[in-house]
Motif scaffolding. Sequence first.
Motif, PDB file in Angstrom:
ATOM      1  N   LYS A 272       0.958  -1.319   0.230  1.00  0.00           N
ATOM      2  CA  LYS A 272       0.063   0.042   0.062  1.00  0.00           C
ATOM      3  C   LYS A 272       0.767   1.060  -0.045  1.00  0.00           C
ATOM      4  O   LYS A 272       0.394   2.364  -0.775  1.00  0.00           O
ATOM      5  N   LEU A 273       1.849   1.109   0.733  1.00  0.00           N
ATOM      6  CA  LEU A 273       3.008   2.394   0.935  1.00  0.00           C
ATOM      7  C   LEU A 273       3.500   2.611  -0.551  1.00  0.00           C
ATOM      8  O   LEU A 273       3.721   3.485  -1.062  1.00  0.00           O
ATOM      9  N   GLU A 278       3.992   5.293  -5.424  1.00  0.00           N
ATOM     10  CA  GLU A 278       3.998   5.595  -6.997  1.00  0.00           C
ATOM     11  C   GLU A 278       2.806   6.484  -7.543  1.00  0.00           C
ATOM     12  O   GLU A 278       3.003   7.248  -8.909  1.00  0.00           O
ATOM     13  N   ASN A 279       1.770   6.828  -6.821  1.00  0.00           N
ATOM     14  CA  ASN A 279       0.937   7.610  -7.313  1.00  0.00           C
ATOM     15  C   ASN A 279       1.017   9.027  -6.960  1.00  0.00           C
ATOM     16  O   ASN A 279       0.479  10.164  -6.943  1.00  0.00           O
TER      17      ASN A 279
END
Length: 280
Positions: A272-273, A278-279
């Motif tokens: 999730k991190l 990346e986003n």
Amino acid sequence: MQKNHVNPLIMLIMVLTIVQTFSCSSNKFTGSLTEACVREYKSAEEKFKKGKYWSAKEDLTEVMQNCTGTGVIEESHFLLAESHFRLEEWIEARAEYGSFASFFPGSPYAETAVYRKAVSAYNLSYKDSRDQSNTTFAIRDFSRFDAEFPNSVLLDSAYMYLDSLSNRVAENEFQIARLYSRMGEPGAAAIYLKGFLEDFPRSPRQKEAVVLLINSYIEMKEFASAKFYLERLREAYNADEKMLASARKLEEQIASAEKSFEKRLEKDRKQKLQRKDENS
């Protein structure tokens, strides 16, 4: 001399009146009927004593139908129930014993009738273990016997039957729980198992139930609950080496499953991190 002729119609009316009078009086006078009914009952009783229960049952049914008010109904009713009981006609026996106890609560046979009504229900339950309603009826019947005859010499026997019935209910509950476990539904299994442990503390399935419950909590990843019941297992069977060995294995299973679960959570957290970075 003039002869008096009686009108035929009047004569017929007089004859009918006399017949009706005697008919009415015969209904009130039961001497001959009583003698006949006593004779029929004695004959049925002899057949019963000789083990001819079917024939006795047929005769007693006739007595019950035709001998009201003759003083033999109480004995006939009880012996009819006994005949069904000896023939292992449990449905009919339970019904007749119950009817007898209702009509003759003060009878010297009432205690036996209430007891054997319960035994009949027990045998119905034993005959078809799939039908739990019969087990419920038997438990209710024996409980009624306990309440109505608290000083009966038959109480010890009644308690033995009740223990057996309780074990039947317990076994049914345990099998349902195990079925849910095998179907991969640990949550439903846990619900049944917790109820089982609380309601049937004397069941021989207690050990299996605790172990199965611990495994259900492991499968659901509810490790705190699994550890709680593991300690309960150790406390209850601290003198049982076999169970203590099982407890050690379960402890290892819990530790391994908890470690794997934490690794997966950590992996999910890192993923999730990474997606978040990346986003960004």
